[in-house]
Motif scaffolding. Sequence first.
Motif, PDB file in Angstrom:
ATOM      1  N   VAL A   1       0.843  -1.195   0.000  1.00  0.00           N
ATOM      2  CA  VAL A   1       0.000   0.000   0.000  1.00  0.00           C
ATOM      3  C   VAL A   1       0.879   1.246   0.000  1.00  0.00           C
ATOM      4  O   VAL A   1       1.829   1.347   0.776  1.00  0.00           O
ATOM      5  CB  VAL A   1      -0.890   0.004   1.275  1.00  0.00           C
ATOM      6  CG1 VAL A   1      -1.769   1.236   1.312  1.00  0.00           C
ATOM      7  CG2 VAL A   1      -1.744  -1.249   1.324  1.00  0.00           C
ATOM      8  N   ARG A   2       0.571   2.175  -0.907  1.00  0.00           N
ATOM      9  CA  ARG A   2       1.338   3.424  -0.953  1.00  0.00           C
ATOM     10  C   ARG A   2       0.480   4.583  -0.479  1.00  0.00           C
ATOM     11  O   ARG A   2      -0.709   4.630  -0.745  1.00  0.00           O
ATOM     12  CB  ARG A   2       1.771   3.717  -2.381  1.00  0.00           C
ATOM     13  CG  ARG A   2       2.969   2.938  -2.786  1.00  0.00           C
ATOM     14  CD  ARG A   2       3.234   3.181  -4.245  1.00  0.00           C
ATOM     15  NE  ARG A   2       4.599   3.589  -4.440  1.00  0.00           N
ATOM     16  CZ  ARG A   2       5.135   3.788  -5.629  1.00  0.00           C
ATOM     17  NH1 ARG A   2       4.415   3.657  -6.718  1.00  0.00           N
ATOM     18  NH2 ARG A   2       6.388   4.151  -5.754  1.00  0.00           N
ATOM     19  N   ARG A   3       1.105   5.575   0.173  1.00  0.00           N
ATOM     20  CA  ARG A   3       0.379   6.740   0.673  1.00  0.00           C
ATOM     21  C   ARG A   3       0.114   7.707  -0.478  1.00  0.00           C
ATOM     22  O   ARG A   3       1.015   7.999  -1.267  1.00  0.00           O
ATOM     23  CB  ARG A   3       1.220   7.441   1.744  1.00  0.00           C
ATOM     24  CG  ARG A   3       0.447   8.410   2.609  1.00  0.00           C
ATOM     25  CD  ARG A   3       1.377   9.035   3.637  1.00  0.00           C
ATOM     26  NE  ARG A   3       2.297   9.971   3.010  1.00  0.00           N
ATOM     27  CZ  ARG A   3       1.997  11.243   2.740  1.00  0.00           C
ATOM     28  NH1 ARG A   3       0.821  11.732   3.080  1.00  0.00           N
ATOM     29  NH2 ARG A   3       2.873  12.030   2.160  1.00  0.00           N
ATOM     30  N   LEU A   4      -1.116   8.182  -0.582  1.00  0.00           N
ATOM     31  CA  LEU A   4      -1.449   9.175  -1.606  1.00  0.00           C
ATOM     32  C   LEU A   4      -1.299  10.573  -1.013  1.00  0.00           C
ATOM     33  O   LEU A   4      -1.222  10.731   0.214  1.00  0.00           O
ATOM     34  CB  LEU A   4      -2.865   8.950  -2.119  1.00  0.00           C
ATOM     35  CG  LEU A   4      -3.135   7.571  -2.737  1.00  0.00           C
ATOM     36  CD1 LEU A   4      -4.595   7.452  -3.160  1.00  0.00           C
ATOM     37  CD2 LEU A   4      -2.227   7.312  -3.922  1.00  0.00           C
ATOM     38  N   GLU A   5      -1.280  11.586  -1.855  1.00  0.00           N
ATOM     39  CA  GLU A   5      -1.177  12.965  -1.356  1.00  0.00           C
ATOM     40  C   GLU A   5      -2.440  13.318  -0.563  1.00  0.00           C
ATOM     41  O   GLU A   5      -3.544  12.915  -0.931  1.00  0.00           O
ATOM     42  CB  GLU A   5      -1.036  13.944  -2.530  1.00  0.00           C
ATOM     43  CG  GLU A   5       0.170  13.693  -3.417  1.00  0.00           C
ATOM     44  CD  GLU A   5       1.486  13.718  -2.651  1.00  0.00           C
ATOM     45  OE1 GLU A   5       1.623  14.517  -1.700  1.00  0.00           O
ATOM     46  OE2 GLU A   5       2.373  12.916  -2.997  1.00  0.00           O
ATOM     47  N   PRO A   6      -2.285  14.096   0.504  1.00  0.00           N
ATOM     48  CA  PRO A   6      -3.472  14.486   1.280  1.00  0.00           C
ATOM     49  C   PRO A   6      -4.307  15.518   0.518  1.00  0.00           C
ATOM     50  O   PRO A   6      -3.785  16.211  -0.358  1.00  0.00           O
ATOM     51  CB  PRO A   6      -2.875  15.127   2.539  1.00  0.00           C
ATOM     52  CG  PRO A   6      -1.500  15.527   2.170  1.00  0.00           C
ATOM     53  CD  PRO A   6      -1.044  14.628   1.054  1.00  0.00           C
ATOM     54  N   THR A   7      -5.589  15.607   0.805  1.00  0.00           N
ATOM     55  CA  THR A   7      -6.441  16.671   0.258  1.00  0.00           C
ATOM     56  C   THR A   7      -7.231  17.241   1.428  1.00  0.00           C
ATOM     57  O   THR A   7      -7.320  16.592   2.487  1.00  0.00           O
ATOM     58  CB  THR A   7      -7.437  16.150  -0.812  1.00  0.00           C
ATOM     59  OG1 THR A   7      -8.579  15.624  -0.124  1.00  0.00           O
ATOM     60  CG2 THR A   7      -6.844  15.105  -1.713  1.00  0.00           C
ATOM     61  N   PRO A   8      -7.842  18.421   1.274  1.00  0.00           N
ATOM     62  CA  PRO A   8      -8.635  18.974   2.381  1.00  0.00           C
ATOM     63  C   PRO A   8      -9.852  18.104   2.698  1.00  0.00           C
ATOM     64  O   PRO A   8     -10.490  18.285   3.724  1.00  0.00           O
ATOM     65  CB  PRO A   8      -9.097  20.343   1.853  1.00  0.00           C
ATOM     66  CG  PRO A   8      -8.235  20.630   0.682  1.00  0.00           C
ATOM     67  CD  PRO A   8      -7.778  19.323   0.121  1.00  0.00           C
ATOM     68  N   TYR A   9     -10.196  17.161   1.808  1.00  0.00           N
ATOM     69  CA  TYR A   9     -11.435  16.394   1.963  1.00  0.00           C
ATOM     70  C   TYR A   9     -11.208  14.979   2.498  1.00  0.00           C
ATOM     71  O   TYR A   9     -12.145  14.216   2.663  1.00  0.00           O
ATOM     72  CB  TYR A   9     -12.172  16.333   0.616  1.00  0.00           C
ATOM     73  CG  TYR A   9     -12.259  17.692   0.003  1.00  0.00           C
ATOM     74  CD1 TYR A   9     -13.103  18.662   0.549  1.00  0.00           C
ATOM     75  CD2 TYR A   9     -11.440  18.049  -1.064  1.00  0.00           C
ATOM     76  CE1 TYR A   9     -13.120  19.947   0.026  1.00  0.00           C
ATOM     77  CE2 TYR A   9     -11.480  19.316  -1.592  1.00  0.00           C
ATOM     78  CZ  TYR A   9     -12.316  20.272  -1.040  1.00  0.00           C
ATOM     79  OH  TYR A   9     -12.332  21.527  -1.550  1.00  0.00           O
ATOM     80  N   ILE A  10      -9.938  14.633   2.703  1.00  0.00           N
ATOM     81  CA  ILE A  10      -9.648  13.294   3.226  1.00  0.00           C
ATOM     82  C   ILE A  10      -9.497  13.397   4.741  1.00  0.00           C
ATOM     83  O   ILE A  10      -8.632  14.134   5.232  1.00  0.00           O
ATOM     84  CB  ILE A  10      -8.326  12.736   2.619  1.00  0.00           C
ATOM     85  CG1 ILE A  10      -8.454  12.584   1.100  1.00  0.00           C
ATOM     86  CG2 ILE A  10      -7.924  11.416   3.266  1.00  0.00           C
ATOM     87  CD1 ILE A  10      -9.313  11.454   0.635  1.00  0.00           C
ATOM     88  N   THR A  11     -10.310  12.646   5.447  1.00  0.00           N
ATOM     89  CA  THR A  11     -10.246  12.743   6.905  1.00  0.00           C
ATOM     90  C   THR A  11      -9.560  11.529   7.521  1.00  0.00           C
ATOM     91  O   THR A  11      -9.026  11.599   8.615  1.00  0.00           O
ATOM     92  CB  THR A  11     -11.665  12.865   7.497  1.00  0.00           C
ATOM     93  OG1 THR A  11     -12.458  11.847   6.911  1.00  0.00           O
ATOM     94  CG2 THR A  11     -12.263  14.230   7.220  1.00  0.00           C
ATOM     95  N   LYS A  12      -9.546  10.405   6.788  1.00  0.00           N
ATOM     96  CA  LYS A  12      -8.915   9.216   7.386  1.00  0.00           C
ATOM     97  C   LYS A  12      -7.389   9.405   7.392  1.00  0.00           C
ATOM     98  O   LYS A  12      -6.845  10.151   6.565  1.00  0.00           O
ATOM     99  CB  LYS A  12      -9.305   7.952   6.619  1.00  0.00           C
ATOM    100  CG  LYS A  12      -8.698   7.810   5.239  1.00  0.00           C
ATOM    101  CD  LYS A  12      -9.187   6.528   4.585  1.00  0.00           C
ATOM    102  CE  LYS A  12      -8.890   6.460   3.111  1.00  0.00           C
ATOM    103  NZ  LYS A  12      -7.573   6.141   2.687  1.00  0.00           N
ATOM    104  N   GLU A  13      -6.755   8.712   8.314  1.00  0.00           N
ATOM    105  CA  GLU A  13      -5.301   8.811   8.407  1.00  0.00           C
ATOM    106  C   GLU A  13      -4.668   8.059   7.230  1.00  0.00           C
ATOM    107  O   GLU A  13      -5.009   6.901   6.977  1.00  0.00           O
ATOM    108  CB  GLU A  13      -4.843   8.201   9.727  1.00  0.00           C
ATOM    109  CG  GLU A  13      -3.508   8.738  10.180  1.00  0.00           C
ATOM    110  CD  GLU A  13      -3.118   8.140  11.520  1.00  0.00           C
ATOM    111  OE1 GLU A  13      -2.000   7.629  11.609  1.00  0.00           O
ATOM    112  OE2 GLU A  13      -3.974   8.178  12.430  1.00  0.00           O
TER     113      GLU A  13
END
Length: 317
Positions: free
Chosen positions: A185-197
Amino acid sequence: MKIIGTGRAHPSQVVTNAMLEQFLDTSDEWIKTRTGMSERRVISSEKLEDLASEAAAKAIEDAGLTAADIDYIICSNVVNEYITPGLSCIIQGAIGAKCACVDVNAACSGFIYALDMADDRIKSGKAKNILVVAAEEPTRMVDWKDRSLCVLFGDGAGAVVVTEGEGLICSRLTTVSKTDCLHYVRRLEPTPYITKEEHSAPMYMNGKEVFKTAVLSSSRDIKTLLSEAGLQPSDIKYYVLHQANMRIIEAIANWLKLDMSHFPTNVERCGNTSSASTALLLDELSREGKLQKGDKILLSAFGAGFTTGACIIEWTK
Ligand code: COA
């Protein structure tokens, strides 16, 4: 389709079991007994795209063609430095081809999926000469502090050129959605709409579960293809199996009641190179002069997904 050229490229860095003993709680004896591996080639100063392009250029030369003759490129790849563009696009630029390109990710079965796609494209009349590359660097997906995984893998690239012909006798592809036993699993870039860690984690594999599934699914694919082609196990000169573990290969040889001379291997020298393993082995056999016109070869692989791919080819080169 039929195969008219093969090529391969390995990283320069050899990592022996003794070298792993220096920083892991492991032993040459454990690794050899459980996997059959003595050493593997691991990417260091080179890039996967360079190995992929080298393997591709060798396959095109072996086919007696130039890059201008290639009208489609399919690259089997799980990870490389780029998420996008696909590795096939980078290979196209490096070898100087001008055709359409696409990547396929079917994990360790990817080379056989790519061969099958190439056959379809040739049959449909949309392409004549297709370059199929399998380029993988699984050593960049594992935690090198985890002895249960990092000892298993190696990197490399294998390639073939295929053209119109009668070299593919039959093929079989299967997928059963089963992500729990093998994933990365790779980490995606954060967005203002993603709340999960968000998290990124190295490859996870339940070795015992994969071992069992691999032996069962590969045996089932081989049985189905032999029956479809009307062939006996001994009619196949070489079983070019995914090089994940020598014990899996030996279990399949025992089940088929054939001696190991039908089962060429490179797992002892290269480790598990994911989808590149069958392509690397095919090039080794071809360049060592072990394949004669008319020989029947069975390729079989399995990988994350859970995917399996198998095919019987007749050597026509
Ligand atoms: N060195 C020394 N000991 C190790 C070790 C290593 N590199 N890796 C694991 N061990 C230990 C484990 O910690 C465990 O110790 P414990 O009994 O004290 O808990 C012991 O060895 C046995 O581990 P286990 O995982 O049961 O070994 P195994 O016989 O199942 O072999 C694999 C492990 C991974 C080699 C084997 O399961 C396998 O090959 N599976 C298939 C993998 C595969 O095909 N992957 C490709 C997918 S495309």
